[in-house]
Design a protein around this motif. Structure first.
Motif, PDB file in Angstrom:
ATOM      1  N   ARG A 281     -17.827  16.640 -17.250  1.00  0.00           N
ATOM      2  CA  ARG A 281     -17.367  16.756 -15.871  1.00  0.00           C
ATOM      3  C   ARG A 281     -16.975  15.386 -15.323  1.00  0.00           C
ATOM      4  NH1 ARG A 281     -21.267  17.887 -10.640  1.00  0.00           N
ATOM      5  NH2 ARG A 281     -19.668  17.464  -9.047  1.00  0.00           N
ATOM      6  N   ARG A 282     -15.880  15.347 -14.575  1.00  0.00           N
ATOM      7  CA  ARG A 282     -15.431  14.107 -13.956  1.00  0.00           C
ATOM      8  C   ARG A 282     -15.998  14.007 -12.535  1.00  0.00           C
ATOM      9  NH1 ARG A 282     -11.600  11.106 -16.491  1.00  0.00           N
ATOM     10  NH2 ARG A 282     -10.640  12.053 -18.343  1.00  0.00           N
ATOM     11  N   PHE A 283     -16.602  12.879 -12.240  1.00  0.00           N
ATOM     12  CA  PHE A 283     -17.173  12.630 -10.923  1.00  0.00           C
ATOM     13  C   PHE A 283     -16.263  11.673 -10.159  1.00  0.00           C
ATOM     14  CE2 PHE A 283     -20.664  13.926 -13.572  1.00  0.00           C
ATOM     15  CZ  PHE A 283     -21.484  14.685 -12.751  1.00  0.00           C
ATOM     16  N   ARG A 284     -16.080  11.938  -8.886  1.00  0.00           N
ATOM     17  CA  ARG A 284     -15.226  11.090  -8.045  1.00  0.00           C
ATOM     18  C   ARG A 284     -15.709  11.190  -6.601  1.00  0.00           C
ATOM     19  NH1 ARG A 284     -12.377  15.524  -9.759  1.00  0.00           N
ATOM     20  NH2 ARG A 284     -11.168  14.392 -11.321  1.00  0.00           N
ATOM     21  N   LEU A 285     -15.608  10.085  -5.870  1.00  0.00           N
ATOM     22  CA  LEU A 285     -15.992  10.067  -4.459  1.00  0.00           C
ATOM     23  C   LEU A 285     -14.787  10.149  -3.530  1.00  0.00           C
ATOM     24  CD1 LEU A 285     -18.792   7.319  -4.482  1.00  0.00           C
ATOM     25  CD2 LEU A 285     -19.069   9.811  -4.453  1.00  0.00           C
ATOM     26  N   ASP A 286     -13.583   9.889  -4.056  1.00  0.00           N
ATOM     27  CA  ASP A 286     -12.367   9.911  -3.238  1.00  0.00           C
ATOM     28  C   ASP A 286     -12.443   8.961  -2.053  1.00  0.00           C
ATOM     29  OD1 ASP A 286     -11.172  11.744  -4.879  1.00  0.00           O
ATOM     30  OD2 ASP A 286     -11.669  13.499  -3.658  1.00  0.00           O
ATOM     31  N   ALA A 287     -13.195   7.877  -2.200  1.00  0.00           N
ATOM     32  CA  ALA A 287     -13.299   6.905  -1.109  1.00  0.00           C
ATOM     33  C   ALA A 287     -12.030   6.068  -1.004  1.00  0.00           C
ATOM     34  CB  ALA A 287     -14.511   6.005  -1.319  1.00  0.00           C
ATOM     35  N   VAL A 288     -11.541   5.591  -2.139  1.00  0.00           N
ATOM     36  CA  VAL A 288     -10.329   4.779  -2.163  1.00  0.00           C
ATOM     37  C   VAL A 288      -9.468   5.225  -3.335  1.00  0.00           C
ATOM     38  CG1 VAL A 288     -11.340   2.741  -1.074  1.00  0.00           C
ATOM     39  CG2 VAL A 288     -11.487   2.999  -3.553  1.00  0.00           C
ATOM     40  N   PHE A 289      -8.157   5.000  -3.212  1.00  0.00           N
ATOM     41  CA  PHE A 289      -7.279   5.231  -4.348  1.00  0.00           C
ATOM     42  C   PHE A 289      -7.522   4.115  -5.355  1.00  0.00           C
ATOM     43  CE2 PHE A 289      -3.009   5.662  -6.400  1.00  0.00           C
ATOM     44  CZ  PHE A 289      -3.166   6.986  -6.773  1.00  0.00           C
ATOM     45  N   PHE A 290      -7.152   4.322  -6.645  1.00  0.00           N
ATOM     46  CA  PHE A 290      -7.522   3.306  -7.633  1.00  0.00           C
ATOM     47  C   PHE A 290      -6.800   1.978  -7.435  1.00  0.00           C
ATOM     48  CE2 PHE A 290      -4.266   5.884  -9.848  1.00  0.00           C
ATOM     49  CZ  PHE A 290      -3.362   4.912 -10.226  1.00  0.00           C
ATOM     50  N   VAL A 291      -5.719   1.974  -6.669  1.00  0.00           N
ATOM     51  CA  VAL A 291      -5.139   0.733  -6.160  1.00  0.00           C
ATOM     52  C   VAL A 291      -5.222   0.818  -4.643  1.00  0.00           C
ATOM     53  CG1 VAL A 291      -3.074  -0.683  -5.966  1.00  0.00           C
ATOM     54  CG2 VAL A 291      -3.588   0.450  -8.126  1.00  0.00           C
ATOM     55  N   ASP A 292      -5.923  -0.110  -4.020  1.00  0.00           N
ATOM     56  CA  ASP A 292      -6.146  -0.049  -2.574  1.00  0.00           C
ATOM     57  C   ASP A 292      -5.773  -1.389  -1.952  1.00  0.00           C
ATOM     58  OD1 ASP A 292      -7.641   1.470  -0.218  1.00  0.00           O
ATOM     59  OD2 ASP A 292      -8.336  -0.623  -0.221  1.00  0.00           O
ATOM     60  N   SER A 293      -4.974  -1.351  -0.912  1.00  0.00           N
ATOM     61  CA  SER A 293      -4.453  -2.579  -0.319  1.00  0.00           C
ATOM     62  C   SER A 293      -5.546  -3.446   0.290  1.00  0.00           C
ATOM     63  CB  SER A 293      -3.407  -2.231   0.755  1.00  0.00           C
ATOM     64  OG  SER A 293      -3.989  -1.460   1.796  1.00  0.00           O
ATOM     65  N   VAL A 294      -6.548  -2.822   0.908  1.00  0.00           N
ATOM     66  CA  VAL A 294      -7.587  -3.602   1.586  1.00  0.00           C
ATOM     67  C   VAL A 294      -8.522  -4.277   0.593  1.00  0.00           C
ATOM     68  CG1 VAL A 294      -9.548  -3.491   3.171  1.00  0.00           C
ATOM     69  CG2 VAL A 294      -7.464  -2.208   3.672  1.00  0.00           C
ATOM     70  N   THR A 295      -8.971  -3.522  -0.439  1.00  0.00           N
ATOM     71  CA  THR A 295      -9.863  -4.144  -1.426  1.00  0.00           C
ATOM     72  C   THR A 295      -9.144  -5.266  -2.171  1.00  0.00           C
ATOM     73  OG1 THR A 295      -9.293  -2.457  -3.090  1.00  0.00           O
ATOM     74  CG2 THR A 295     -11.248  -2.065  -1.729  1.00  0.00           C
ATOM     75  N   LEU A 296      -7.854  -5.070  -2.444  1.00  0.00           N
ATOM     76  CA  LEU A 296      -7.086  -6.124  -3.098  1.00  0.00           C
ATOM     77  C   LEU A 296      -6.955  -7.338  -2.181  1.00  0.00           C
ATOM     78  CD1 LEU A 296      -5.430  -7.066  -5.519  1.00  0.00           C
ATOM     79  CD2 LEU A 296      -3.432  -5.951  -4.514  1.00  0.00           C
ATOM     80  N   ALA A 297      -6.719  -7.091  -0.895  1.00  0.00           N
ATOM     81  CA  ALA A 297      -6.603  -8.194   0.061  1.00  0.00           C
ATOM     82  C   ALA A 297      -7.925  -8.952   0.187  1.00  0.00           C
ATOM     83  CB  ALA A 297      -6.167  -7.657   1.430  1.00  0.00           C
ATOM     84  N   LEU A 298      -9.047  -8.228   0.195  1.00  0.00           N
ATOM     85  CA  LEU A 298     -10.353  -8.883   0.259  1.00  0.00           C
ATOM     86  C   LEU A 298     -10.581  -9.774  -0.961  1.00  0.00           C
ATOM     87  CD1 LEU A 298     -12.678  -6.002   1.543  1.00  0.00           C
ATOM     88  CD2 LEU A 298     -12.126  -8.124   2.740  1.00  0.00           C
ATOM     89  N   THR A 299     -10.186  -9.281  -2.135  1.00  0.00           N
ATOM     90  CA  THR A 299     -10.371 -10.057  -3.359  1.00  0.00           C
ATOM     91  C   THR A 299      -9.503 -11.306  -3.349  1.00  0.00           C
ATOM     92  OG1 THR A 299     -10.870  -8.026  -4.581  1.00  0.00           O
ATOM     93  CG2 THR A 299     -10.313  -9.958  -5.878  1.00  0.00           C
ATOM     94  N   LEU A 300      -8.242 -11.161  -2.928  1.00  0.00           N
ATOM     95  CA  LEU A 300      -7.357 -12.317  -2.844  1.00  0.00           C
ATOM     96  C   LEU A 300      -7.852 -13.311  -1.794  1.00  0.00           C
ATOM     97  CD1 LEU A 300      -3.864 -10.574  -3.137  1.00  0.00           C
ATOM     98  CD2 LEU A 300      -5.151 -11.780  -4.917  1.00  0.00           C
ATOM     99  N   PHE A 301      -8.407 -12.804  -0.695  1.00  0.00           N
ATOM    100  CA  PHE A 301      -8.984 -13.672   0.336  1.00  0.00           C
ATOM    101  C   PHE A 301     -10.140 -14.490  -0.240  1.00  0.00           C
ATOM    102  CE2 PHE A 301     -12.481 -14.141   3.430  1.00  0.00           C
ATOM    103  CZ  PHE A 301     -11.887 -15.028   4.309  1.00  0.00           C
ATOM    104  N   PHE A 302     -10.941 -13.854  -1.100  1.00  0.00           N
ATOM    105  CA  PHE A 302     -12.056 -14.566  -1.734  1.00  0.00           C
ATOM    106  C   PHE A 302     -11.539 -15.761  -2.534  1.00  0.00           C
ATOM    107  CE2 PHE A 302     -14.309 -15.292  -5.719  1.00  0.00           C
ATOM    108  CZ  PHE A 302     -15.560 -15.683  -5.260  1.00  0.00           C
ATOM    109  N   TYR A 303     -10.519 -15.523  -3.379  1.00  0.00           N
ATOM    110  CA  TYR A 303      -9.994 -16.612  -4.201  1.00  0.00           C
ATOM    111  C   TYR A 303      -9.330 -17.684  -3.355  1.00  0.00           C
ATOM    112  CZ  TYR A 303     -10.969 -14.179  -8.567  1.00  0.00           C
ATOM    113  OH  TYR A 303     -11.596 -13.579  -9.622  1.00  0.00           O
ATOM    114  N   LEU A 304      -8.606 -17.266  -2.334  1.00  0.00           N
ATOM    115  CA  LEU A 304      -7.966 -18.225  -1.442  1.00  0.00           C
ATOM    116  C   LEU A 304      -9.012 -19.084  -0.734  1.00  0.00           C
ATOM    117  CD1 LEU A 304      -5.413 -19.285   0.025  1.00  0.00           C
ATOM    118  CD2 LEU A 304      -5.779 -17.477   1.726  1.00  0.00           C
ATOM    119  N   GLY A 305     -10.045 -18.418  -0.234  1.00  0.00           N
ATOM    120  CA  GLY A 305     -11.084 -19.146   0.494  1.00  0.00           C
ATOM    121  C   GLY A 305     -11.873 -20.093  -0.387  1.00  0.00           C
ATOM    122  N   TYR A 306     -12.220 -19.629  -1.588  1.00  0.00           N
ATOM    123  CA  TYR A 306     -13.070 -20.452  -2.458  1.00  0.00           C
ATOM    124  C   TYR A 306     -12.272 -21.546  -3.169  1.00  0.00           C
ATOM    125  CZ  TYR A 306     -16.617 -21.749  -5.871  1.00  0.00           C
ATOM    126  OH  TYR A 306     -17.532 -22.451  -6.624  1.00  0.00           O
ATOM    127  N   ALA A 307     -11.172 -21.150  -3.830  1.00  0.00           N
ATOM    128  CA  ALA A 307     -10.441 -22.089  -4.678  1.00  0.00           C
ATOM    129  C   ALA A 307      -9.516 -23.016  -3.892  1.00  0.00           C
ATOM    130  CB  ALA A 307      -9.635 -21.327  -5.729  1.00  0.00           C
TER     131      ALA A 307
END
Length: 313
Positions: free
Chosen positions: A136-162
């Protein structure tokens, strides 16, 4: 991409797969940076390796497209088998280098794998979380597998740190990421409860938009729902098809494959003529990327023999 023994064609949209793998790598890389900042770069490396390890199931492609369709995000995404895959990944390293087994590295790599599973569990495709006990496949349907906000948060992390040198982003990034995913999950559940819809799928780009499908006796209705303004934008209506048309479609191996992996594969167009019949189907629950995923086209001759089968996966 043609099966040698039939006229089956699967069109794989590699840009989506690549984007998903790249984002997993970036998230695992953030874990590496956080561990390295704490003085444990080797542990961070193990975590990074684990964070991308489950997506090596792309190698299933070598066993054929049908096998890949059936087992993508299957055994490699099992929480039960994760300890096994982690051990099998680290064991050759220690055997080759002659170093003693390190439980710290094993736990770090396993943590990376489990983080990957949690992320894929939160999205819309579904993973075989309990394989081999259950397929059986389990899914929460919280976000699509490509999500603009999670990607933006990750890029913000690299921008802020590096770039900016903000060490404090190591502490807020995981919390913001988790808070967003949890918030999206509860928001999706609330909207589905209010609408009473069969499917509520998050948009990949707009964090407050959801693709909604309602199926009733008179057919299927799809629309885009704005969770912020509670407004709807009609996407289309599709009448039920006859049992004969559905049986004809299901004589296609591709159509049956797509029914197994698509959320709501439905026949959307039928073109009949003296020379034969063309049937088009789409995954009406998932409309991200222009609705290409799950789009299926079948052509039959006048006797009902399949001439052409094409599906986007």
């Amino acid at each position: 991409m043609i099966d040698e023994h039939s006229k089956i064609v699967y069109v794989r949209h590699y840009e989506r797969v690549a984007m998903d793998i790249v984002h997993h790598t970036l998230i695992g890389g953030a874990g590496y940076v956080i561990a390295a900042d704490a003085g444990a770069p080797i542990v961070g490396t193990a975590f990074l390796v684990g964070s991308v390890l489950p997506d090596l199931d792309v190698l299933f492609m070598a066993l054929g497209k049908r096998f890949y369709l059936q087992f993508h995000q299957g055994p490699s995404h099992s929480v039960i088998l994760a300890p096994v895959w982690s051990a099998l990944t680290l064991y050759p390293f220690f055997a080759f280098t002659g170093l003693d087994w390190s439980w710290g590295l094993y736990i770090a790599l396993l943590a990376g794998v489990w983080m990957h599973l949690l992320l894929d569990w939160s999205n819309t495709f579904g993973i075989m979380l309990l394989y081999p006990v259950s397929k059986r496949r389990f899914r929460l349907d919280a976000v699509f597998f490509v999500d603009s906000v999670t990607l933006a948060l990750t890029l913000f992390f690299y921008l802020g740190y590096a770039v900016m040198g903000w060490g404090w982003v190591c502490y807020i990034y995981p919390g913001l990421f988790l808070a967003y995913v949890v918030g999206k999950y509860y928001g999706r559940c609330r909207i589905q409860g209010q609408l009473g819809a069969d499917f509520v799928i998050p948009s990949a780009l707009n964090p407050v938009a959801y693709f909604v499908l309602e199926e009733k006796e008179n057919g299927v209705t799809t629309y885009l729902y704005n969770g912020w303004t509670s407004t709807k934008r009609d996407l289309g209506q599709h009448a039920p098809v006859s049992a004969e048309v559905l049986a004809l479609a299901r004589s296609s191996r591709v159509f049956c494959d797509m029914e197994g992996i698509a959320r709501a594969l439905r026949i959307t167009e039928i073109h009949a003529s003296d020379s034969g019949t063309e049937i088009q189907a789409a995954d009406l629950a998932v409309r991200n990327f222009g609705g290409k995923f799950g789009a299926t086209r079948l052509r039959f001759d006048e006797k009902g023999k399949i001439l052409d089968e094409v599906a986007n996966i």
